[in-house]
Design a protein around this motif. Structure first.
Motif, PDB file in Angstrom:
ATOM      1  N   LEU A 209       0.754  -1.219  -0.152  1.00 20.83           N
ATOM      2  CA  LEU A 209       0.012  -0.002   0.003  1.00 20.83           C
ATOM      3  C   LEU A 209       0.837   1.148  -0.157  1.00 20.83           C
ATOM      4  CD1 LEU A 209      -2.959  -0.868   2.310  1.00 20.83           C
ATOM      5  CD2 LEU A 209      -3.113  -0.811   0.155  1.00 20.83           C
ATOM      6  N   SER A 210       2.085   1.031   0.583  1.00 16.48           N
ATOM      7  CA  SER A 210       2.913   2.697   0.669  1.00 16.48           C
ATOM      8  C   SER A 210       3.338   2.855  -0.684  1.00 16.48           C
ATOM      9  CB  SER A 210       4.132   1.960   1.529  1.00 16.48           C
ATOM     10  OG  SER A 210       4.872   1.088   0.921  1.00 16.48           O
ATOM     11  N   ILE A 211       3.278   1.973  -1.442  1.00 20.53           N
ATOM     12  CA  ILE A 211       3.785   2.705  -2.804  1.00 20.53           C
ATOM     13  C   ILE A 211       2.451   3.345  -3.982  1.00 20.53           C
ATOM     14  CG2 ILE A 211       5.825   0.984  -3.124  1.00 20.53           C
ATOM     15  CD1 ILE A 211       4.420  -0.385  -5.427  1.00 20.53           C
ATOM     16  N   LEU A 212       1.361   3.145  -3.272  1.00 18.01           N
ATOM     17  CA  LEU A 212       0.224   3.434  -3.975  1.00 18.01           C
ATOM     18  C   LEU A 212      -0.073   5.146  -3.763  1.00 18.01           C
ATOM     19  CD1 LEU A 212      -2.250   0.405  -3.430  1.00 18.01           C
ATOM     20  CD2 LEU A 212      -0.416   0.904  -5.136  1.00 18.01           C
ATOM     21  N   THR A 213      -0.818   5.792  -4.380  1.00 23.94           N
ATOM     22  CA  THR A 213      -1.276   7.079  -4.381  1.00 23.94           C
ATOM     23  C   THR A 213      -2.189   7.180  -3.152  1.00 23.94           C
ATOM     24  OG1 THR A 213      -3.181   6.801  -5.775  1.00 23.94           O
ATOM     25  CG2 THR A 213      -1.099   7.648  -6.760  1.00 23.94           C
ATOM     26  N   ALA A 214      -2.293   8.032  -2.403  1.00 24.86           N
ATOM     27  CA  ALA A 214      -3.098   8.115  -1.393  1.00 24.86           C
ATOM     28  C   ALA A 214      -4.403   7.922  -1.417  1.00 24.86           C
ATOM     29  CB  ALA A 214      -2.955   9.550  -0.694  1.00 24.86           C
ATOM     30  N   ALA A 388      -3.048   0.348 -27.959  1.00 17.97           N
ATOM     31  CA  ALA A 388      -3.461   1.745 -27.190  1.00 17.97           C
ATOM     32  C   ALA A 388      -4.160   1.665 -26.095  1.00 17.97           C
ATOM     33  CB  ALA A 388      -4.322   2.528 -28.224  1.00 17.97           C
ATOM     34  N   TYR A 389      -4.921   0.626 -25.899  1.00 14.67           N
ATOM     35  CA  TYR A 389      -5.569   0.224 -24.574  1.00 14.67           C
ATOM     36  C   TYR A 389      -4.713  -0.068 -23.444  1.00 14.67           C
ATOM     37  CZ  TYR A 389      -8.777  -2.260 -21.369  1.00 14.67           C
ATOM     38  OH  TYR A 389      -9.311  -2.439 -20.114  1.00 14.67           O
ATOM     39  N   ILE A 390      -3.865  -0.990 -23.739  1.00 20.00           N
ATOM     40  CA  ILE A 390      -2.650  -1.207 -22.824  1.00 20.00           C
ATOM     41  C   ILE A 390      -2.033   0.011 -22.445  1.00 20.00           C
ATOM     42  CG2 ILE A 390      -0.504  -2.352 -22.470  1.00 20.00           C
ATOM     43  CD1 ILE A 390      -1.430  -4.819 -23.803  1.00 20.00           C
ATOM     44  N   SER A 391      -1.567   0.749 -22.979  1.00 21.77           N
ATOM     45  CA  SER A 391      -0.885   1.998 -22.927  1.00 21.77           C
ATOM     46  C   SER A 391      -1.815   3.045 -21.893  1.00 21.77           C
ATOM     47  CB  SER A 391      -0.459   3.049 -24.272  1.00 21.77           C
ATOM     48  OG  SER A 391       0.107   4.113 -23.837  1.00 21.77           O
ATOM     49  N   ALA A 392      -3.180   3.388 -22.451  1.00 20.16           N
ATOM     50  CA  ALA A 392      -3.984   3.898 -21.401  1.00 20.16           C
ATOM     51  C   ALA A 392      -4.172   3.432 -20.287  1.00 20.16           C
ATOM     52  CB  ALA A 392      -5.405   3.991 -22.284  1.00 20.16           C
ATOM     53  N   CYS A 393      -4.423   2.186 -20.069  1.00 17.96           N
ATOM     54  CA  CYS A 393      -4.428   1.473 -18.613  1.00 17.96           C
ATOM     55  C   CYS A 393      -3.271   1.679 -17.932  1.00 17.96           C
ATOM     56  CB  CYS A 393      -4.750  -0.172 -18.806  1.00 17.96           C
ATOM     57  SG  CYS A 393      -6.397  -0.483 -19.374  1.00 17.96           S
ATOM     58  N   SER A 394      -2.063   1.662 -18.452  1.00 16.66           N
ATOM     59  CA  SER A 394      -0.747   1.671 -17.921  1.00 16.66           C
ATOM     60  C   SER A 394      -0.705   3.235 -17.199  1.00 16.66           C
ATOM     61  CB  SER A 394       0.469   1.564 -18.737  1.00 16.66           C
ATOM     62  OG  SER A 394       0.400   0.149 -19.215  1.00 16.66           O
ATOM     63  N   GLU A 395      -1.473   4.082 -17.740  1.00 17.00           N
ATOM     64  CA  GLU A 395      -1.340   5.535 -17.371  1.00 17.00           C
ATOM     65  C   GLU A 395      -2.300   5.537 -16.188  1.00 17.00           C
ATOM     66  OE1 GLU A 395      -2.306   8.114 -20.566  1.00 17.00           O
ATOM     67  OE2 GLU A 395      -0.431   7.601 -21.795  1.00 17.00           O
ATOM     68  N   ARG A 396      -3.315   4.830 -15.907  1.00 14.60           N
ATOM     69  CA  ARG A 396      -4.102   4.662 -14.973  1.00 14.60           C
ATOM     70  C   ARG A 396      -3.625   3.930 -13.650  1.00 14.60           C
ATOM     71  NH1 ARG A 396      -9.250   2.414 -17.146  1.00 14.60           N
ATOM     72  NH2 ARG A 396     -10.006   2.638 -15.110  1.00 14.60           N
ATOM     73  N   LEU A 397      -2.535   3.284 -13.465  1.00 13.00           N
ATOM     74  CA  LEU A 397      -1.989   2.421 -12.435  1.00 13.00           C
ATOM     75  C   LEU A 397      -1.979   3.372 -11.309  1.00 13.00           C
ATOM     76  CD1 LEU A 397       0.483   0.320 -14.546  1.00 13.00           C
ATOM     77  CD2 LEU A 397      -1.278  -0.494 -13.053  1.00 13.00           C
ATOM     78  N   PRO A 398      -2.302   2.820 -10.020  1.00  8.05           N
ATOM     79  CA  PRO A 398      -2.183   3.339  -8.792  1.00  8.05           C
ATOM     80  C   PRO A 398      -0.903   3.814  -8.365  1.00  8.05           C
ATOM     81  CG  PRO A 398      -2.774   1.427  -8.370  1.00  8.05           C
ATOM     82  CD  PRO A 398      -2.570   1.504  -9.918  1.00  8.05           C
ATOM     83  N   TYR A 399       0.267   3.792  -8.775  1.00 11.53           N
ATOM     84  CA  TYR A 399       1.454   3.670  -8.065  1.00 11.53           C
ATOM     85  C   TYR A 399       2.083   5.247  -8.218  1.00 11.53           C
ATOM     86  CZ  TYR A 399       1.370  -1.442  -8.706  1.00 11.53           C
ATOM     87  OH  TYR A 399       0.961  -2.721  -8.755  1.00 11.53           O
ATOM     88  N   LYS A 400       2.503   5.592  -7.125  1.00 15.94           N
ATOM     89  CA  LYS A 400       3.452   6.854  -6.989  1.00 15.94           C
ATOM     90  C   LYS A 400       4.476   6.957  -8.127  1.00 15.94           C
ATOM     91  CE  LYS A 400       2.779   6.973  -1.991  1.00 15.94           C
ATOM     92  NZ  LYS A 400       3.820   7.015  -0.650  1.00 15.94           N
ATOM     93  N   LEU A 401       4.583   8.051  -8.590  1.00 14.19           N
ATOM     94  CA  LEU A 401       5.563   7.975  -9.860  1.00 14.19           C
ATOM     95  C   LEU A 401       7.059   8.600  -9.213  1.00 14.19           C
ATOM     96  CD1 LEU A 401       3.525   9.841 -12.375  1.00 14.19           C
ATOM     97  CD2 LEU A 401       3.995   7.450 -12.115  1.00 14.19           C
ATOM     98  N   ASP A 402       6.980   8.929  -7.878  1.00 15.46           N
ATOM     99  CA  ASP A 402       8.048   9.664  -7.209  1.00 15.46           C
ATOM    100  C   ASP A 402       8.881   8.827  -6.415  1.00 15.46           C
ATOM    101  OD1 ASP A 402       6.270   9.296  -5.316  1.00 15.46           O
ATOM    102  OD2 ASP A 402       6.522  11.690  -4.531  1.00 15.46           O
ATOM    103  N   LEU A 403       8.692   7.279  -6.526  1.00 14.40           N
ATOM    104  CA  LEU A 403       9.580   6.540  -5.735  1.00 14.40           C
ATOM    105  C   LEU A 403      10.830   6.404  -6.145  1.00 14.40           C
ATOM    106  CD1 LEU A 403       6.729   3.400  -5.754  1.00 14.40           C
ATOM    107  CD2 LEU A 403       7.342   5.209  -3.822  1.00 14.40           C
TER     108      LEU A 403
END
Length: 403
Positions: A209-214, A388-403
């Motif tokens: 959970l710690s690597i996910l967005t709040a 294109a769908y996989i790319s769009a899904c990847s952008e919606r992943l809940p992981y923090k980008l500043d890890l």
């Protein structure tokens, strides 16, 4: 009806023959062919249970036609294939192709399908100790299918690094997998995601959970909190499962299909057999409300992967599906240091819970050239949309980008 004409001169090479049952293998052949198999879905026990239980065979749409190569007394290869008289239980949907054939007065069925019945698992479909490649085996499959007047050959959920075979159309799809890797936000390829050691695996669900967005972290905690205040859970391996628990599982399994107006593909006898013969690879999650089993989720496991397969509940319960089919599986992987969790096909709701989109591949060869060409155009266009769908899904992943 116009028939697909076969080339009567086509016969299998002397070293190849067709087996109508996996049980026709000799003890020596079985030992050699399955010696290196770790994935439960192409194990002898799984394939035999399908046949022994009547889950496949005449009248089911799946008629075993394994292609066995006997190079010598200690060199064997086996291509796992079936004569298919419909497209049920494949998870690579070709109903529109069949409809196009039928609208033109041509038989689409039977066809020859290489895959694991009712199991959308990317894995090897050619086993044994030969140096034979899957592409060489597919050439044999083409000969077998054409000589039997089948409409074509289909390889479903090919292993992840399969190359495009000659005369075959590549079709791309997707699934959502979870990876036990703290660096997941920075990784793209499956190989990178699976390159793990204990230093980059999660230590606990809280660590995950710690690597996910709040926002997503709060969502998951809220969902789990609502479930855990009313339900308890118990994991059991095959040898621990009682007959009452097996019956409770089967009732919940069938309940999922009854909602769709049909019964489940797999018989009770199938599960009775694999709970014994594949006991070390079966995991059953029992969901209790007070002391009563109200839902179950069946998993399989091998050295690297947890596979989520069959879920069912005896009533509607908010968020219980997410807990039983996703969060409990993630916790199991973390606890047992399993690298990947494949929960099955479809489901965009998996993205918000940390499941990464991955590409799947199937290969198809249609003997009538105009239909082959039309299907190839369709698959090429579909692949663009899938990427294109996989790319769009990847952008919606809940992981923090500043890890």
């Amino acid at each position: 009806m116009q028939e697909v004409k076969a080339n009567e001169n086509l016969i299998l090479p002397k070293s190849w023959r067709v087996l109508s049952s996996i049980n026709d293998l000799t003890a020596n052949q079985r030992h050699i062919l399955f010696a290196g198999v770790t994935c439960p879905f192409h194990s002898f026990e799984f394939l035999a249970a399908l046949e022994n239980s009547g889950s496949i065979g005449q009248g089911t749409g799946w008629i075993p036609e394994y292609l066995l190569c006997e190079e010598s007394d200690d060199k064997y290869g086996l291509l796992i294939g079936y004569q298919k008289t419909d497209s049920y239980g494949e998870y690579v949907f070709d109903w529109a192709w069949a409809d196009a054939f039928h609208r033109n007065g041509i038989h689409y069925y039977p066809k020859y399908t290489i895959g694991i019945p009712f199991s959308p698992i990317p894995c090897r479909k050619l086993i044994g100790n030969l140096t034979l490649s899957i592409n060489e085996a597919l050439c044999i499959a083409l000969q077998h299918a054409e000589s039997n007047q089948y409409s074509g050959v289909h390889l479903l959920f090919a292993e992840e690094k399969v190359n495009v075979a000659k005369n075959f159309i590549t079709r791309k799809g997707h699934q959502f997998h979870w990876f036990n890797n703290r660096n997941i936000a920075k990784l793209d390829s499956i190989d990178e995601c699976l390159m793990q050691n204990e230093t980059n695996q999660f230590e606990s669900f809280t660590d995950f959970l710690s690597i996910l967005t709040a926002r997503k972290r709060k969502m998951i905690l809220k969902e789990r909190g609502k479930v855990k205040s009313h339900f308890s859970f118990s994991w059991k391996s095959g040898e621990q499962i009682t007959s009452d628990e097996l019956n409770a599982f089967y009732l919940s399994y069938q309940s999922t299909y009854i909602k769709r107006g049909r019964s489940g593909y797999l018989s009770l006898a199938f599960f009775q057999e694999i709970f014994k013969s594949l006991a070390t690879k079966v995991r059953l999650l029992l969901c209790f409300k007070e002391d009563e089993i109200v839902a179950t989720a069946l998993y399989f496991v091998d050295e690297d992967t947890l596979y989520g397969r069959y879920w069912g509940a005896l009533a509607e319960f908010d968020y219980l599906h997410f807990e039983a089919c996703y969060y409990q599986g993630i916790e199991y992987c973390i606890k047992h240091k399993i690298k990947r969790f494949n929960p099955g096909t479809q489901g965009e709701h998996k993205i918000a819970r940390g499941f990464k989109p991955v590409e799947t591949t199937s290969l198809h060869s249609i003997f009538l050239q105009p239909f082959h060409d039309a299907i190839e155009r369709f698959c090429n266009e579909e692949s663009v949309h899938n990427e294109a769908y996989i790319s769009a899904c990847s952008e919606r992943l809940p992981y923090k980008l500043d890890l």
